[in-house]
Design an enzyme around this catalytic site. Structure first.
Site, PDB file in Angstrom:
ATOM      1  N   ASP A 125     -43.115  40.726  25.117  1.00  0.00           N
ATOM      2  CA  ASP A 125     -42.519  40.468  26.435  1.00  0.00           C
ATOM      3  C   ASP A 125     -43.367  39.613  27.370  1.00  0.00           C
ATOM      4  OD1 ASP A 125     -44.392  42.299  27.422  1.00  0.00           O
ATOM      5  OD2 ASP A 125     -42.953  43.111  28.862  1.00  0.00           O
ATOM      6  N   GLU A 126     -44.383  38.931  26.808  1.00  0.00           N
ATOM      7  CA  GLU A 126     -45.201  38.072  27.664  1.00  0.00           C
ATOM      8  C   GLU A 126     -45.231  36.653  27.100  1.00  0.00           C
ATOM      9  OE1 GLU A 126     -49.093  39.746  28.758  1.00  0.00           O
ATOM     10  OE2 GLU A 126     -48.333  41.624  27.930  1.00  0.00           O
ATOM     11  N   ASP A 130     -44.366  38.144  32.486  1.00  0.00           N
ATOM     12  CA  ASP A 130     -44.320  39.463  31.837  1.00  0.00           C
ATOM     13  C   ASP A 130     -43.017  40.131  32.260  1.00  0.00           C
ATOM     14  OD1 ASP A 130     -44.598  42.108  31.064  1.00  0.00           O
ATOM     15  OD2 ASP A 130     -46.672  42.288  31.735  1.00  0.00           O
ATOM     16  N   TYR A 139     -38.386  47.070  27.060  1.00  0.00           N
ATOM     17  CA  TYR A 139     -37.448  47.765  26.166  1.00  0.00           C
ATOM     18  C   TYR A 139     -36.329  48.402  26.995  1.00  0.00           C
ATOM     19  CZ  TYR A 139     -40.951  47.587  22.342  1.00  0.00           C
ATOM     20  OH  TYR A 139     -41.844  47.185  21.380  1.00  0.00           O
TER      21      TYR A 139
HETATM   22  P1  TTP Z   1     -45.484  46.236  28.818  1.00  0.00           P
HETATM   23  O1  TTP Z   1     -45.272  44.858  29.321  1.00  0.00           O
HETATM   24  O2  TTP Z   1     -46.873  46.811  28.857  1.00  0.00           O
HETATM   25  O3  TTP Z   1     -44.581  47.260  29.616  1.00  0.00           O
HETATM   26  P2  TTP Z   1     -43.126  47.097  30.219  1.00  0.00           P
HETATM   27  O4  TTP Z   1     -42.602  45.718  30.035  1.00  0.00           O
HETATM   28  O5  TTP Z   1     -42.279  48.175  29.640  1.00  0.00           O
HETATM   29  O6  TTP Z   1     -43.329  47.449  31.741  1.00  0.00           O
HETATM   30  P3  TTP Z   1     -43.916  46.533  32.922  1.00  0.00           P
HETATM   31  O7  TTP Z   1     -42.797  46.389  33.890  1.00  0.00           O
HETATM   32  O8  TTP Z   1     -45.037  47.367  33.471  1.00  0.00           O
HETATM   33  O9  TTP Z   1     -44.394  45.245  32.319  1.00  0.00           O
HETATM   34  O10 TTP Z   1     -44.993  46.368  27.319  1.00  0.00           O
HETATM   35  C1  TTP Z   1     -43.813  45.704  26.850  1.00  0.00           C
HETATM   36  C2  TTP Z   1     -43.039  46.610  25.909  1.00  0.00           C
HETATM   37  O11 TTP Z   1     -43.839  47.006  24.810  1.00  0.00           O
HETATM   38  C3  TTP Z   1     -42.577  47.907  26.567  1.00  0.00           C
HETATM   39  O12 TTP Z   1     -41.289  47.773  27.145  1.00  0.00           O
HETATM   40  C4  TTP Z   1     -42.616  48.914  25.477  1.00  0.00           C
HETATM   41  C5  TTP Z   1     -43.566  48.360  24.454  1.00  0.00           C
HETATM   42  N1  TTP Z   1     -44.851  49.091  24.399  1.00  0.00           N
HETATM   43  C6  TTP Z   1     -45.187  49.763  23.231  1.00  0.00           C
HETATM   44  O13 TTP Z   1     -44.423  49.788  22.262  1.00  0.00           O
HETATM   45  N2  TTP Z   1     -46.389  50.406  23.189  1.00  0.00           N
HETATM   46  C7  TTP Z   1     -47.261  50.408  24.238  1.00  0.00           C
HETATM   47  O14 TTP Z   1     -48.345  50.983  24.152  1.00  0.00           O
HETATM   48  C8  TTP Z   1     -46.880  49.722  25.457  1.00  0.00           C
HETATM   49  C9  TTP Z   1     -47.804  49.699  26.639  1.00  0.00           C
HETATM   50  C10 TTP Z   1     -45.677  49.072  25.472  1.00  0.00           C
HETATM   51 MG    MG Z   2     -43.707  43.983  30.625  1.00  0.00          MG
END
Ligand code: TTP
Ligand code: MG
Length: 355
Positions: free
Chosen positions: A111-112, A19, A24
């Site tokens: 992103d996963e 992940d 973004y």
């Molecule tokens: P996530 O993996 O939930 O968040 P992240 O990568 O920003 O942070 P983390 O370090 O905690 O993993 O989500 C991935 C991307 O998806 C995030 O950068 C922005 C987008 N996103 C949305 O558009 N809507 C949402 O509700 C969430 C949670 C994320």
């Molecule tokens: Mg993430």
């Protein structure tokens, strides 16, 4: 670090869940390196959808309103993130890079990625001279048993996961967190234990502990919002409750197949396979059309949306054959109603698309 010779090969699987950190925000910082040292968030409409870890120190979280975020950190820089194109492009680069190591990669959101690295680990096991050491954390600091083939197999998995993360950093400039475990479910549950830019290995003896520590059944991948509500109405809040709940009552509420699936999830049993990523079968773009009540306005909006869509089709290189338009109307009585119309793209226009 230990070396070993002709060890027995364990039978289970090794799955990695990766992940990316504040995805973004990382992409925006690569586009504009000045952002890197500042607390900043990515804004969509009135929400901060994500922010860098500098901003998280101020208590800003994902999906916080811009107003609240600014209250917590007045110097917060905001970057517009409504155009998903750069995130999408980086997302596919990540998957493509991972596919260089292993064919079994499954995308989840932008992103996963899940990877089944059992084969890769097996190859290393057969290499007598390999050295073995854990990379990253071991969940709950469990001691390693170097005589246990399953431990050896998973430890090698942690080395492979480290190599994935090193490559993402050196080749794409991205950091992320990894979980290494015997199943997709467990790898996803363990990967965020230490954030950002870290990884965690789950050994079989701690599976029960990890699951019982989850405070909310809704945190389990595979248990959606509605199921969570139904479970809560039965008094089931966490996995400990779900593990202990009488099976006959669970079957009465959900039917035998779902009840069994839920019980298995609560025990960490998950045989679901990696579904390798295939190129998308369609490209789409959409908008909520907040102010749009005439045909002229609709046409104008479509004209605004089209260039982005056409550019993605052109980069993909394949030629499209069908055009579909979907309208979703919202009404208080019927909720969201979808209506679609589609037609073949006229053959004389097809050569204009793609590369
Ligand atoms: P996530 O993996 O939930 O968040 P992240 O990568 O920003 O942070 P983390 O370090 O905690 O993993 O989500 C991935 C991307 O998806 C995030 O950068 C922005 C987008 N996103 C949305 O558009 N809507 C949402 O509700 C969430 C949670 C994320
Ligand atoms: Mg993430």
């Amino acid at each position: 670090m230990r070396s070993w010779k002709n060890r027995e090969v364990a039978g289970g699987r090794v799955i990695v869940h990766l992940d990316l950190d504040c995805f973004y925000a990382q992409v925006e910082a690569l586009r504009n390196p000045d952002l890197k040292s500042k607390p900043f968030g990515v804004q969509q409409k009135s929400l901060v959808v994500t922010c860098n870890y500098e901003a998280r120190k101020f208590g800003i979280g994902k999906l916080m309103s811009v107003r609240e975020a600014k209250e917590k950190c007045p110097q917060l820089v905001l970057v517009k993130g409504e155009d998903l194109t750069p995130y999408r492009e980086m997302s596919y680069k990540v998957t493509e890079l991972l596919e260089e190591f292993c064919p079994l990669v499954e995308r989840l959101g932008l992103d996963e990625n899940f990877l089944d690295i059992t084969e890769l680990v097996g190859k290393r096991l057969r290499n007598d001279n390999s050295q073995i050491r854990v990379c990253g954390h071991v969940y709950n600091e469990q001691g390693i048993n170097y005589r246990d083939p399953r431990h050896i197999q998973l430890i090698l998995g942690s080395q492979v996961a480290q190599e994935f993360r090193d490559s993402l950093k050196s080749r794409l400039g991205l950091t992320g967190c990894a979980g290494i475990a015997p199943s997709k479910l467990l790898a996803k549950l363990v990967s965020g234990t230490f954030k950002p830019d870290q990884q965690t290995l789950l050994l079989p003896e701690k599976i029960r502990e990890l699951l019982r520590g989850l405070e909310n059944v809704g945190k389990v991948p595979g248990i959606g919002h509605r199921t969570t509500q139904r479970l809560e109405s039965l008094g089931i809040r966490n996995l400990r409750d779900l593990q202990d709940f009488p099976m006959d009552l669970l079957e009465k509420e959900f039917g035998s197949s779902t009840a069994r699936k839920l019980r298995n999830l609560s025990l960490g049993k998950d045989n679901s396979q990696i579904i390798p990523w295939r190129p998308p079968q369609s490209f789409s773009d959409e908008d909520s059309f907040p102010k749009c009540s005439s045909e002229a306005e609709a046409k104008e909006k479509l004209r605004e949306l089209l260039p982005n869509l056409l550019s993605r089709i052109s980069k993909d290189g394949r030629r499209p054959h069908t055009l579909r338009l979907t309208i979703r109307r919202f009404s208080r009585e019927n909720g969201n109603r979808r209506e679609s119309r589609q037609c073949p793209i006229p053959s004389h226009l097809i050569p204009k698309f793609g590369k």
